[in-house]
Scaffold this motif. Sequence first.
Motif, PDB file in Angstrom:
ATOM      1  N   ASP A 112      -6.917   9.156  -3.936  1.00 27.94           N
ATOM      2  CA  ASP A 112      -6.632   7.705  -3.965  1.00 27.94           C
ATOM      3  C   ASP A 112      -5.689   7.303  -2.917  1.00 27.94           C
ATOM      4  O   ASP A 112      -5.877   6.411  -2.280  1.00 27.94           O
ATOM      5  CB  ASP A 112      -6.232   7.303  -5.196  1.00 27.94           C
ATOM      6  CG  ASP A 112      -7.288   7.680  -6.300  1.00 27.94           C
ATOM      7  OD1 ASP A 112      -8.337   7.626  -6.023  1.00 27.94           O
ATOM      8  OD2 ASP A 112      -6.903   7.932  -7.456  1.00 27.94           O
ATOM      9  N   THR A 162     -11.685  -7.310 -12.273  1.00 32.10           N
ATOM     10  CA  THR A 162     -12.517  -7.415 -11.304  1.00 32.10           C
ATOM     11  C   THR A 162     -11.701  -7.495  -9.849  1.00 32.10           C
ATOM     12  O   THR A 162     -11.993  -6.821  -8.753  1.00 32.10           O
ATOM     13  CB  THR A 162     -13.498  -8.335 -11.091  1.00 32.10           C
ATOM     14  OG1 THR A 162     -12.713  -9.639 -11.299  1.00 32.10           O
ATOM     15  CG2 THR A 162     -14.389  -8.394 -12.416  1.00 32.10           C
ATOM     16  N   GLU A 163     -10.526  -8.058  -9.858  1.00 33.12           N
ATOM     17  CA  GLU A 163      -9.681  -8.116  -8.772  1.00 33.12           C
ATOM     18  C   GLU A 163      -8.835  -7.063  -8.279  1.00 33.12           C
ATOM     19  O   GLU A 163      -8.401  -6.943  -7.116  1.00 33.12           O
ATOM     20  CB  GLU A 163      -8.688  -9.324  -8.993  1.00 33.12           C
ATOM     21  CG  GLU A 163      -9.224 -10.746  -8.827  1.00 33.12           C
ATOM     22  CD  GLU A 163      -9.673 -11.046  -7.166  1.00 33.12           C
ATOM     23  OE1 GLU A 163      -8.943 -10.531  -6.427  1.00 33.12           O
ATOM     24  OE2 GLU A 163     -10.720 -11.891  -7.096  1.00 33.12           O
ATOM     25  N   LEU A 176      -4.759  -5.140  -5.009  1.00 29.90           N
ATOM     26  CA  LEU A 176      -5.867  -6.305  -5.283  1.00 29.90           C
ATOM     27  C   LEU A 176      -6.601  -6.421  -4.301  1.00 29.90           C
ATOM     28  O   LEU A 176      -6.621  -6.303  -2.970  1.00 29.90           O
ATOM     29  CB  LEU A 176      -5.169  -7.385  -5.461  1.00 29.90           C
ATOM     30  CG  LEU A 176      -4.088  -7.458  -6.845  1.00 29.90           C
ATOM     31  CD1 LEU A 176      -3.456  -8.757  -7.205  1.00 29.90           C
ATOM     32  CD2 LEU A 176      -4.762  -6.627  -8.040  1.00 29.90           C
ATOM     33  N   LYS A 177      -7.845  -7.030  -4.476  1.00 37.46           N
ATOM     34  CA  LYS A 177      -8.565  -7.486  -3.340  1.00 37.46           C
ATOM     35  C   LYS A 177      -8.286  -8.614  -2.488  1.00 37.46           C
ATOM     36  O   LYS A 177      -8.638  -8.581  -1.261  1.00 37.46           O
ATOM     37  CB  LYS A 177     -10.000  -7.872  -3.835  1.00 37.46           C
ATOM     38  CG  LYS A 177     -10.817  -6.771  -4.756  1.00 37.46           C
ATOM     39  CD  LYS A 177     -12.252  -7.046  -5.350  1.00 37.46           C
ATOM     40  CE  LYS A 177     -12.651  -6.072  -5.933  1.00 37.46           C
ATOM     41  NZ  LYS A 177     -13.972  -6.383  -6.974  1.00 37.46           N
ATOM     42  N   ARG A 178      -7.491  -9.471  -3.054  1.00 32.29           N
ATOM     43  CA  ARG A 178      -6.980 -10.551  -2.410  1.00 32.29           C
ATOM     44  C   ARG A 178      -5.428 -10.738  -2.717  1.00 32.29           C
ATOM     45  O   ARG A 178      -5.069 -10.645  -3.955  1.00 32.29           O
ATOM     46  CB  ARG A 178      -7.776 -11.873  -2.762  1.00 32.29           C
ATOM     47  CG  ARG A 178      -9.149 -11.983  -2.324  1.00 32.29           C
ATOM     48  CD  ARG A 178      -9.611 -13.182  -2.823  1.00 32.29           C
ATOM     49  NE  ARG A 178      -9.751 -13.494  -4.241  1.00 32.29           N
ATOM     50  CZ  ARG A 178      -8.825 -14.333  -4.836  1.00 32.29           C
ATOM     51  NH1 ARG A 178      -8.183 -15.331  -3.889  1.00 32.29           N
ATOM     52  NH2 ARG A 178      -9.019 -14.458  -5.868  1.00 32.29           N
ATOM     53  N   ALA A 192      -8.609  -3.656  -6.738  1.00 31.83           N
ATOM     54  CA  ALA A 192      -9.495  -2.699  -5.854  1.00 31.83           C
ATOM     55  C   ALA A 192      -9.027  -1.264  -6.093  1.00 31.83           C
ATOM     56  O   ALA A 192      -9.886  -0.270  -5.993  1.00 31.83           O
ATOM     57  CB  ALA A 192      -9.114  -3.105  -4.282  1.00 31.83           C
ATOM     58  N   ASN A 193      -7.806  -1.043  -6.135  1.00 31.43           N
ATOM     59  CA  ASN A 193      -7.334   0.465  -6.171  1.00 31.43           C
ATOM     60  C   ASN A 193      -6.224   0.531  -7.054  1.00 31.43           C
ATOM     61  O   ASN A 193      -5.196  -0.408  -7.370  1.00 31.43           O
ATOM     62  CB  ASN A 193      -6.945   1.023  -4.707  1.00 31.43           C
ATOM     63  CG  ASN A 193      -7.877   0.896  -3.538  1.00 31.43           C
ATOM     64  OD1 ASN A 193      -8.021  -0.074  -2.969  1.00 31.43           O
ATOM     65  ND2 ASN A 193      -8.689   2.019  -3.831  1.00 31.43           N
ATOM     66  N   ARG A 197       0.827  -1.223   0.110  1.00 30.14           N
ATOM     67  CA  ARG A 197      -0.135  -0.060  -0.083  1.00 30.14           C
ATOM     68  C   ARG A 197       0.742   1.381   0.067  1.00 30.14           C
ATOM     69  O   ARG A 197       0.576   2.389  -0.593  1.00 30.14           O
ATOM     70  CB  ARG A 197      -0.979   0.184   1.230  1.00 30.14           C
ATOM     71  CG  ARG A 197      -2.128  -1.029   0.956  1.00 30.14           C
ATOM     72  CD  ARG A 197      -2.689  -0.985   2.431  1.00 30.14           C
ATOM     73  NE  ARG A 197      -4.016  -2.118   2.086  1.00 30.14           N
ATOM     74  CZ  ARG A 197      -5.102  -2.020   1.547  1.00 30.14           C
ATOM     75  NH1 ARG A 197      -5.519  -0.620   1.095  1.00 30.14           N
ATOM     76  NH2 ARG A 197      -5.978  -2.756   1.515  1.00 30.14           N
ATOM     77  N   VAL A 229      -5.708   4.692   1.112  1.00 27.63           N
ATOM     78  CA  VAL A 229      -4.934   3.438   0.891  1.00 27.63           C
ATOM     79  C   VAL A 229      -3.822   3.391   1.576  1.00 27.63           C
ATOM     80  O   VAL A 229      -3.260   2.462   2.395  1.00 27.63           O
ATOM     81  CB  VAL A 229      -4.916   3.077  -0.486  1.00 27.63           C
ATOM     82  CG1 VAL A 229      -3.715   1.946  -0.615  1.00 27.63           C
ATOM     83  CG2 VAL A 229      -5.966   2.601  -1.306  1.00 27.63           C
ATOM     84  N   SER A 266      -9.881  -0.679 -15.230  1.00 26.97           N
ATOM     85  CA  SER A 266     -11.284  -0.728 -14.424  1.00 26.97           C
ATOM     86  C   SER A 266     -12.025  -2.217 -14.899  1.00 26.97           C
ATOM     87  O   SER A 266     -13.191  -2.452 -14.171  1.00 26.97           O
ATOM     88  CB  SER A 266     -12.165   0.367 -14.883  1.00 26.97           C
ATOM     89  OG  SER A 266     -12.366   0.393 -16.319  1.00 26.97           O
TER      90      SER A 266
END
Length: 409
Positions: A121, A88-89, A222-224, A91-92, A52, A125, A85
């Motif tokens: 942004d 899907t995975e 990423l989300k994960r 996140a930022n 991050r 984060v 965009s």
Amino acid sequence: MDILTLAWKNVWRNRRRSLITLTALSLSLMLMQGFHNLAVGSYARMIDSGVRAGSGHIALYRGDYNRSRDEALTYAATDLLKQLSTVTEVANVLPRIYLPGLAQSSRESRGILLTGIAPADEAAVNPFLRQLEAGSLLNSSEGRGALLGSRLASELKLSVGNKLVITVQNRRGDLTSELFRIRGIVHTGLRDVDHSLVMVGLDKAASMGGFPGEIHELALILKRAASVSEVMPELTALLRQSPVHTVAWDIAMPNLANSIKLDYASQKFIFAIMLLIVTIGVVNTMLMSVMERVREFGIILAVGASPGRLFRMILAEGLVLGTLSVVAGSLLGSLLTWYLVDHGIDLRRLMPQSMEFGGVIFDPVLRATWDLPWMAKISLYLLGLALSATIYPAIKAARLAPAEAMRHV
């Protein structure tokens, strides 16, 4: 079934010795499961904090910028942001610019790394900005507000509200200077970062560098974290016609990746020593059990039992002992993991300041996370070791000569 029943009874013939071995195996399994899960949880938080504030789980660079840090390797990000965009995975997406420069106050001057960020942004984060109040954050990508590292501000004898001049070399080789007002002081706990960090708006940094609308880095959060290997091929296909390429976090941040690898390697070495010790304990227990029953085994062989049946009976005793240890150890390991997940280990009394590991500051309250596949694997491994440790005593019992064994006192 008869062999297992007999093995169960034989295990408890010497209750004290069996309980000592069972306790050693169970506690070893508990410690390995609990502290592995603690390490996995700690590593996950280190990586999350590092990506991050740093390059993201995946970074997009032009050419060999990640290695050379050549300020000329910029690229336009507008079209890329639209393409990303659709993933899907992701996140930022954090666009950034990095320029070496000089910061000057009315009293002192220091070398800096000017970092251009997208304020909104990054505020959501970047862990470096969490300590700042809303009024201390940058409010515009084009404004003249700046955030300074705490040590740099101290050396320049500046505080919030003061002004400073920042000078960088633009793409044409000319020196460009701009006047900024300090909106906030950032304390990261990392000495080098606090000595050199200056954050300004992305558009202002691009203007000073002479490449408006372009950036050096796109950091993808990423989300994960575990989905890096899944997303990389998708991004590579998506960026096939683009001048940029993907770099995973472990390549972009080798200090953190290597520190984690070294720490985990040392943990595995300690686990190997623990397993070796408990294996020797099982061999000792089963061998003593065999030696105490030599005359009994001689009688069993004399009345018609085959050496193979005797071999299987001793193996069954090892299986019973190993299974009991795995069940008890896994239960204790789950309880220990539950405690470490819920409460963690608080190191703030021992280390009151921020903790640095691999160039990353992380929470001094260490918390575990569940790694059920590894817990199952190490349980089966321990069961296999218990059975393997029984093979030599079982062979020794199977090779007894009935006449000699019955004369054994």
